[in-house]
Design a protein around this motif. Structure first.
Motif, PDB file in Angstrom:
ATOM      1  N   UNK A  63      70.585  54.130 -18.149  1.00 34.71           N
ATOM      2  CA  UNK A  63      72.037  55.005 -18.465  1.00 34.71           C
ATOM      3  C   UNK A  63      72.927  54.217 -18.376  1.00 34.71           C
ATOM      4  N   UNK A  64      73.922  54.828 -18.651  1.00 33.84           N
ATOM      5  CA  UNK A  64      75.312  54.111 -18.670  1.00 33.84           C
ATOM      6  C   UNK A  64      76.493  55.445 -18.635  1.00 33.84           C
ATOM      7  N   UNK A  65      77.513  54.851 -18.061  1.00 34.61           N
ATOM      8  CA  UNK A  65      78.755  55.892 -18.059  1.00 34.61           C
ATOM      9  C   UNK A  65      79.136  56.443 -19.547  1.00 34.61           C
ATOM     10  N   UNK A  66      79.604  57.517 -19.702  1.00 30.40           N
ATOM     11  CA  UNK A  66      79.951  58.071 -21.004  1.00 30.40           C
ATOM     12  C   UNK A  66      81.437  58.952 -20.768  1.00 30.40           C
ATOM     13  N   UNK A  67      82.034  58.438 -19.867  1.00 25.22           N
ATOM     14  CA  UNK A  67      83.537  58.812 -19.603  1.00 25.22           C
ATOM     15  C   UNK A  67      84.275  58.089 -20.548  1.00 25.22           C
ATOM     16  N   UNK A  68      85.454  58.819 -21.104  1.00 29.10           N
ATOM     17  CA  UNK A  68      86.184  58.073 -21.972  1.00 29.10           C
ATOM     18  C   UNK A  68      87.154  57.099 -21.164  1.00 29.10           C
ATOM     19  N   UNK A  69      87.392  55.841 -21.494  1.00 25.96           N
ATOM     20  CA  UNK A  69      87.864  54.832 -20.779  1.00 25.96           C
ATOM     21  C   UNK A  69      89.496  55.377 -20.711  1.00 25.96           C
ATOM     22  N   UNK A  70      89.745  55.473 -19.425  1.00 23.61           N
ATOM     23  CA  UNK A  70      91.181  55.728 -18.773  1.00 23.61           C
ATOM     24  C   UNK A  70      92.402  54.905 -19.367  1.00 23.61           C
ATOM     25  N   UNK A  71      91.919  53.791 -19.662  1.00 21.61           N
ATOM     26  CA  UNK A  71      92.856  52.756 -20.112  1.00 21.61           C
ATOM     27  C   UNK A  71      92.964  52.509 -21.602  1.00 21.61           C
ATOM     28  N   UNK A  72      92.259  53.388 -22.332  1.00 19.12           N
ATOM     29  CA  UNK A  72      92.585  53.284 -23.811  1.00 19.12           C
ATOM     30  C   UNK A  72      93.667  53.077 -24.501  1.00 19.12           C
ATOM     31  N   UNK A  73      94.123  52.209 -25.131  1.00 20.65           N
ATOM     32  CA  UNK A  73      95.313  52.191 -25.566  1.00 20.65           C
ATOM     33  C   UNK A  73      95.455  53.051 -26.925  1.00 20.65           C
ATOM     34  N   UNK A  74      96.739  53.604 -27.478  1.00 17.36           N
ATOM     35  CA  UNK A  74      96.603  54.258 -28.735  1.00 17.36           C
ATOM     36  C   UNK A  74      96.643  53.444 -29.698  1.00 17.36           C
ATOM     37  N   UNK A  75      96.839  52.240 -29.743  1.00 17.68           N
ATOM     38  CA  UNK A  75      96.878  51.353 -31.199  1.00 17.68           C
ATOM     39  C   UNK A  75      95.872  50.250 -31.005  1.00 17.68           C
ATOM     40  N   UNK A  76      95.005  49.899 -31.729  1.00 19.25           N
ATOM     41  CA  UNK A  76      94.039  48.646 -31.926  1.00 19.25           C
ATOM     42  C   UNK A  76      94.376  47.649 -33.016  1.00 19.25           C
ATOM     43  N   UNK A  77      94.666  46.532 -32.828  1.00 13.66           N
ATOM     44  CA  UNK A  77      95.108  45.630 -33.736  1.00 13.66           C
ATOM     45  C   UNK A  77      93.580  44.538 -34.026  1.00 13.66           C
TER      46      UNK A  77
ATOM     47  N   UNK B  54      84.607  48.918 -28.480  1.00 11.28           N
ATOM     48  CA  UNK B  54      85.912  49.752 -28.715  1.00 11.28           C
ATOM     49  C   UNK B  54      86.220  49.746 -30.213  1.00 11.28           C
ATOM     50  N   UNK B  55      85.815  48.696 -30.980  1.00 15.54           N
ATOM     51  CA  UNK B  55      86.133  48.734 -32.450  1.00 15.54           C
ATOM     52  C   UNK B  55      85.492  49.959 -33.051  1.00 15.54           C
ATOM     53  N   UNK B  56      84.294  50.043 -32.867  1.00 12.90           N
ATOM     54  CA  UNK B  56      83.541  51.231 -33.585  1.00 12.90           C
ATOM     55  C   UNK B  56      84.364  52.620 -33.129  1.00 12.90           C
ATOM     56  N   UNK B  57      84.651  52.814 -31.906  1.00 12.59           N
ATOM     57  CA  UNK B  57      85.251  53.881 -31.635  1.00 12.59           C
ATOM     58  C   UNK B  57      86.743  54.231 -32.327  1.00 12.59           C
ATOM     59  N   UNK B  58      87.365  53.199 -32.527  1.00 14.92           N
ATOM     60  CA  UNK B  58      88.822  53.148 -33.124  1.00 14.92           C
ATOM     61  C   UNK B  58      88.637  53.363 -34.498  1.00 14.92           C
ATOM     62  N   UNK B  59      87.676  52.726 -35.056  1.00 19.47           N
ATOM     63  CA  UNK B  59      87.643  52.620 -36.711  1.00 19.47           C
ATOM     64  C   UNK B  59      86.789  54.013 -37.282  1.00 19.47           C
ATOM     65  N   UNK B  60      86.130  54.628 -36.331  1.00 18.92           N
ATOM     66  CA  UNK B  60      85.136  55.802 -36.712  1.00 18.92           C
ATOM     67  C   UNK B  60      85.099  56.595 -35.499  1.00 18.92           C
TER      68      UNK B  60
END
Length: 841
Positions: A480-494, A408-414
């Motif tokens: 193999x793994x799912x590549x769908x964007x997580x539906x529950x992703x919040x807009x803010x990451x602390x 998750x942090x990789x996605x949010x920071x870059x």
């Protein structure tokens, strides 16, 4: 120590009434005073000066490592005792062996409650000194649990045969070999190996060159991977040839230990062929190789044992050297001439990883303390060590909270197809994530099933298959793994442990995404982090809107020190032209953050960050070499700053508020800084930037007067070929206190910014209404409401009125957010959180 206060009040789907900042007294039954957060000299030492943990530390993990500063190790060995009884009775005390290093890992879950530990020095002849005074700490129910096996359990699983460097691939290697030529990365694997076959190793190795040895080490790895999968004899013969050339031209101590990266490059050039060809090499060759490996192993073990567990983060060590030194011990632990000390080395590196890895030991965020730009240099070790440790010990080292959060942090920071939203050396260099970052996401998705990592790897798949370092792993581990964007992703990451917040308006769609990153970190600055407390970066459509400036061309040349690392290069403030020092003492604190569907906010405090000059010997030497003095004229020195609190509020999808509270013990000039890749259009208090992906309009409001200027010049320019960047300064002169609210709107090229108009304490911008107190002589207040959605953000001491009743504020000066959170409207109230600490007085 004051903790986070989260108070949730579910209101249902009611509309909130607009309200203003009231001047009348708060009712007696209403908010109470919150305990102030302590501001020590430093939260983290570069080199530890006090034992950890203590009662004043809040634990990051259960169990915690017990660490004694190296300066307190006066004997040849240390011994540790751990108990819930301050009397340390034998029956209920965990007693360590006498050991050379300064840490002890309990390797068992500690029950919640008070604990005590102590240590004693032991002389070479076994004479035991008196125990230290008991050191108390507390384990809480909510402390995350991560238990690793004891070293003896790890030792039971150590392989007895070579090759063993990639033993964790053994269960699947035969199947991979049967299908290797049909793998999508086979040709890339072969191309690298063929290139390594053609190299002239005589000229690479003689005369000695650190850069050449880096090439040799890389080629050896290409050959190792290719032979391991294809079993082609020419790859094995080339590795043996390299080994012979290395042995024919022995390295002097000066060459071998001139640079630590070069040392481990040389060592790995010996080690990989030795491991792969062990059964084919003659006894004499094996012995000579072992001698060279032992030179490196003993030199650095003597230097690192006791030091690395007490150092905040030694970059080169954790990027590469630790891994290679561990691998040497891993390959020599059962060789009769080296077995005893090699096992001690292996024990040390195993315990060190448990105590201080994967990201300093004081970080569960999944983000990288040392800056987004330098994360990729650590990927190979971050992949390799948990895979090997897990395989040998039969425990899952990827259960560490850092690994669980890393996807998750990789996605949010870059974000994919975007510039980095983060901070630190080199974070500005790439326009989108690199292949190592993509490969690490792929690795996490395969091993942990993390949805964020899977989506990220799917978005960056073209980069994943270009990666070299994890190629052998991927070719042996079809997954193999799912590549769908997580539906529950919040807009803010602390990132609570490292002191950063990232907000995104539309993370799944980079072209429409407004991305805000904010840093105020107890780790301060230094190493690969910058003097950027309470600074922010703003991206739209993956491109810079407001971003830190300068170019990372050298770790500490004049441009780096004055126009890249210095606070003047960041979207923060200067006090009488002076910025923050390069040290852990120049820290900030991220005290609050929360978000919902319509509003996200964070609050940082950099009141302690402007605390003098950089006194670290490394930086003193760097300034001397660059010919720069740390004087006020150059932007370094003491300041009378007493308060610098900054709030960043995102009103989704396209408005950002910046609210600054500034105070000093006597009048100063406050330089409010904003940086852009393009020139600003300045019209009094309105600053317009036509950036690559749209238009940004910043409008500044304050009761204090200010003058605005801009320049495209650096204090110290970079070398030729690097374009100028634009630097705006709003100077508030001769003020001991002021408050500033800046309203930023970001629109695409087809939209126009809305007018932001002020009427007394009220500012309106479209459907948003902002009530703000900009008079520093009275209580702070900032309240935001919307005309079409029932949301509110309130910072101050008034109660919150709704059409269904009143939310009674629990604390004065708190932040109250009413928004849609987890599918329903609710109130979250926060007061300042005391940050996690690895060291307090």
């Amino acid at each position: 120590m004051m903790k986070m206060n989260f108070l949730y009040w579910t209101l249902g789907c009611f509309c909130l009434l607009g309200y203003a900042c009231a001047d009348e007294e708060v009712p007696a039954a209403s908010p109470e005073e919150a305990q102030e957060v302590e501001m020590p000299e430093a939260w983290h030492d570069k080199i530890r000066t006090q034992p950890y943990p203590k009662l004043s530390n809040e634990l990051y993990l259960n169990p915690p490592p017990l660490i004694v500063p190296q300066s307190l190790k006066t004997g040849a060995f240390l011994q540790f005792a751990l108990s819930q009884d301050v009397g340390f009775p034998e029956a209920s005390t965990q007693l360590s062996e006498q050991q050379e290093w300064c840490m002890f890992n309990p390797h068992v879950k500690l029950v919640p409650g008070r604990w005590f530990w102590r240590y004693r020095n032991v002389a070479e002849d076994g004479k035991e000194e008196v125990w230290s005074e008991p050191i108390e700490f507390e384990v809480k129910e909510e402390t995350p649990v991560f238990v690793t096996p004891a070293f003896d359990d790890f030792r039971q699983g150590l392989p007895l045969r070579h090759p063993r460097l990639y033993c964790f691939l053994d269960p699947k290697i035969d199947e991979a070999r049967r299908h290797v030529t049909s793998h999508e990365e086979y040709q890339a694997l072969k191309n690298r190996a063929e290139s390594a076959l053609q190299a002239d190793y005589e000229s690479l190795i003689v005369p000695y060159s650190a850069s050449h040895m880096e090439t040799v080490a890389a080629n050896v790895e290409y050959l190792y991977q290719a032979f391991h999968l294809t079993q082609r004899g020419d790859y094995a013969r080339k590795m043996e040839e390299i080994l012979n050339v290395l042995l024919e031209h022995p390295f002097t101590d000066t060459e071998l230990f001139a640079e630590n990266f070069a040392s481990t490059d040389i060592a790995y050039s010996f080690l990989a062929p030795y491991d792969m060809l062990y059964d084919k090499l003659g006894t004499d060759v094996r012995s000579r190789v072992e001698e060279q490996l032992w030179r490196v192993a003993t030199y650095y073990f003597d230097a690192y044992c006791g030091m690395q567990e007490n150092h905040i983060f030694d970059n080169h060590f954790w990027q590469q050297n630790m891994r290679v030194l561990f691998q040497i011990a891993f390959c020599l632990y059962d060789k009769s001439e080296y077995v005893a000390r090699a096992l001690r080395m292996l024990t040390y590196y195993y315990e060190l990883w448990t105590a201080r890895a994967p990201a300093s030991g004081f970080n569960r965020d999944g983000a990288w303390i040392n800056g987004t730009g330098y994360f990729e240099a650590n990927v190979r070790t971050l992949f390799y060590m948990p895979m090997l440790l897990s395989y040998v010990s039969r425990a899952d080292f990827l259960q560490h909270p850092w690994y669980q959060q890393a996807g998750q942090s990789m996605v949010y920071s870059w974000p994919s197809s975007s510039k980095s939203a983060g901070f630190g050396d080199g974070s500005e260099k790439r326009e989108e994530p690199g292949r190592q970052r993509a490969a690490f996401a792929d690795f996490l998705a395969r091993e942990t099933g993390d949805a964020y990592a899977g989506w990220y790897a799917g978005e960056c798949q073209k980069d994943v298959v270009q990666d070299v370092e994890l190629r052998l792993y991927r070719m042996v581990n079809p997954a193999t793994y799912a590549t769908d964007f997580p539906a529950s992703a919040p807009k803010l990451k602390w990132y609570k442990d490292i002191g950063e917040v990232v907000m995104h308006s539309n993370l799944a769609s980079t072209e429409n995404n407004l991305s805000l990153a904010f840093r105020s970190s107890t780790f301060g600055s230094g190493s690969h982090t910058l003097a950027d407390q309470n600074s922010f970066n703003l991206l739209y459509g993956g491109k810079e809107v407001y971003y830190h400036t300068g170019y990372y061309l050298n770790f500490s040349d004049a441009h780096n020190l004055m126009s890249y690392r210095h606070t003047r290069a960041h979207n923060s403030i200067l006090v009488d032209g002076i910025g923050q020092p390069f040290s852990t003492e120049g820290y900030g604190m991220l005290l609050r953050a929360a978000g919902g569907e319509h509003i996200g906010y964070c609050l940082g405090d950099a009141s302690h960050a402007y605390c003098g000059i950089s006194e670290d010997p490394m930086w003193i030497e760097s300034f001397q070499k660059a010919g720069i003095e740390q004087t006020p004229e150059n932007g370094f020195g003491e300041t009378p700053l007493t308060k610098y609190r900054r709030q960043m509020i995102m009103l989704y999808p396209d408005i950002v508020l910046i609210y600054d509270e500034l105070e000093a013990s006597h009048p100063v000039r406050w330089d409010w800084l904003l940086h852009s890749p393009v020139q600003f259009g300045i019209d009094k208090n309105v600053f317009t930037s036509h950036v690559e992906t749209g238009v940004a309009v910043a409008q500044m409001f304050s009761d204090a007067t200010f003058e605005v200027s801009q320049t495209d010049q650096f204090v110290v320019p970079p070398r030729e070929g690097y374009p100028n960047q634009w630097h705006l300064t709003a100077a508030f002169s001769n003020n001991s206190a002021c408050r500033i609210l800046t309203v930023v709107q970001i629109k695409n090229s087809e939209e126009e910014a809305l007018p932001a108009t002020r009427d007394g304490s009220c500012i309106t911008c479209g459907d948003w209404t902002i009530y703000v107190n900009l008079d520093p002589s009275s209580a702070e207040c900032l309240q935001v409401t919307n005309a079409t959605v029932p949301v509110v953000y309130s910072y101050g001491s008034d109660n919150v009125q709704t059409d269904s009743g009143v939310y009674l504020r629990q604390f004065r000066g708190s932040s109250v957010l009413y928004d849609e959170i987890d599918g329903q409207y609710q109130v979250v109230e926060q007061i300042d959180q005391s940050p996690m600490s690895s060291r307090r007085g």
